[in-house]
Write an enzyme that holds these catalytic residues in place. Structure first.
Site, PDB file in Angstrom:
ATOM      1  N   LYS A  35       0.842  -1.197   0.000  1.00 40.64           N
ATOM      2  CA  LYS A  35       0.000   0.000   0.000  1.00 40.64           C
ATOM      3  C   LYS A  35       0.882   1.254   0.000  1.00 40.64           C
ATOM      4  CE  LYS A  35      -0.400   0.069   5.041  1.00 40.64           C
ATOM      5  NZ  LYS A  35      -1.306   0.162   6.199  1.00 40.64           N
ATOM      6  N   TYR A 244      16.129  31.028   5.760  1.00 42.33           N
ATOM      7  CA  TYR A 244      14.975  31.755   6.258  1.00 42.33           C
ATOM      8  C   TYR A 244      15.095  32.031   7.756  1.00 42.33           C
ATOM      9  CZ  TYR A 244      12.262  31.123   1.961  1.00 42.33           C
ATOM     10  OH  TYR A 244      11.803  31.177   0.663  1.00 42.33           O
TER      11      TYR A 244
END
Length: 349
Positions: A35, A244
């Protein structure tokens, strides 16, 4: 190129499947959970490698995943769908020859009415309270279900990664109570349950994360290497800032490599200023903030700036990186971004 390279060692995946298969007896079939695109590593290549090795049962979360996988595997292997038979899925289930694991009387009714005679299984809730029929619900319909010939009865362990958790034997005993003497193949264990021992194995096991060498299968082979290209480098003077919010301020002359990967590629911002990349066996600290497409790494101690640095590989697996970021190896793998150039090695019979 600014595209990072994600290498998947299919021979390692196969070796892990074989090792987990050997942990159960000859009467136990070992399936494979693929999955979420085989936990981010590519359901098609992974499932093909395992099918060539002998896996004949595969498990996915949704019918859509199963339909794609059927096109890859072709007819023959069983593909079971954990979410069961959802509204609108009948045509897809029939065309792709999927086996829905029915989770409720509602799903049971839908499946029997839409696809009479089509393969199905049943998922039972043994205490996790997530998917599956509860005991009273199952006991009310068990006679009808068993007469229709289900392919599998299954449940799922909530705490199998902790062998000492008392919920493991509680769920085991409840699963036995609900399924004994049915004559139907049963499955309780994913990777963690396999490691709990033969009492938990029943007729089918379904390893998933262990196929990729991640916890709780600590003995598994690492199957993943992620190399991130260096886009640019610069020498930063003491007192200069990087990234940043000035997430890093150099306290001495520092050589900074700007590396092409960020949170858009599955490197969470919680790794900011904490993670380590590797040049071979030499650690290089990530400094400053993880941004969308880039991270910055201190390479001052290297004789030369390399073309790429590893964030997953021989020196640091998914579980190691997860520990730094405050998560689990499952999330690291399933978050690996679509921009990575995936390369597969091995996996031939």
């Amino acid at each position: 190129m600014a595209s990072a390279t994600l290498e998947i060692d299919l021979d390692a995946v196969v070796a892990n499947w074989r090792a987990l298969d050997r942990m159960s007896g000859p009467g136990v079939e070992t399936g494979a959970v693929v999955k979420a695109d085989a936990y981010g590593l590519g359901a098609g290549p992974v499932a093909l490698a395992l099918a060539r090795t002998g896996a004949r049962r595969f498990f996915v979360a949704q019918a859509e995943e199963g339909a794609v996988l059927r096109k890859t595997l072709g007819p023959g292997p069983e593909i079971s769908v954990f979410s069961g038979h959802m509204a609108g899925d009948a045509a897809m289930i029939a065309q792709a020859e999927l086996t829905p694991m029915l989770n409720s009387v509602e799903q049971l009714t839908r499946h029997f009415e839409a696809l009479p005679g089509h393969s199905f299984g049943v998922q039972l809730d043994t205490g996790m309270n997530r998917l599956g029929m509860e005991a009273a619900e199952w006991e009310a319909v068990a006679g009808i279900v068993l007469a229709a010939g289900p392919a599998l009865l299954m449940s799922h362990l909530a705490c199998s990664d902790d062998p000492a958790d008392p919920m493991n034997p509680e769920q085991l005993h409840e699963f036995i109570r609900l399924t004994e003497d049915t004559g139907v193949p049963r499955s309780l264990s994913a990777t963690g349950g396999i490691l709990l021992g033969p009492d938990y194995h029943f007729e089918v096991t379904r390893p998933g994360i262990g196929l990729h060498g991640c916890a709780p299968y600590q003995a598994g082979q690492q199957a993943v290497r992620l190399s991130l290209p260096v886009v640019q480098w610069r020498d930063v003077a003491a007192g200069e800032r990087v990234g940043y919010a000035n997430g890093f301020v150099a306290d001495q002359p520092t050589r900074i490599a700007t590396v092409a990967a960020g949170y858009a590629d599955g490197l969470a911002r919680t790794l900011s200023g904490r993670a380590t990349l590797w040049d071979g066996d030499t650690p290089c600290p990530l400094v400053g903030r993880v941004s969308m497409d880039l991270i910055t790494v201190d390479v001052s101690h290297l004789p030369d700036v390399p073309d790429a640095l590893d964030i997953l590989g021989p020196m640091q697996g998914a579980d190691d990186l997860a520990a730094v970021g405050g998560t689990i190896g499952y999330e690291i793998l399933t978050s690996l971004g679509a921009r990575y150039a995936r390369r597969y090695y091995g996996g031939q019979p």
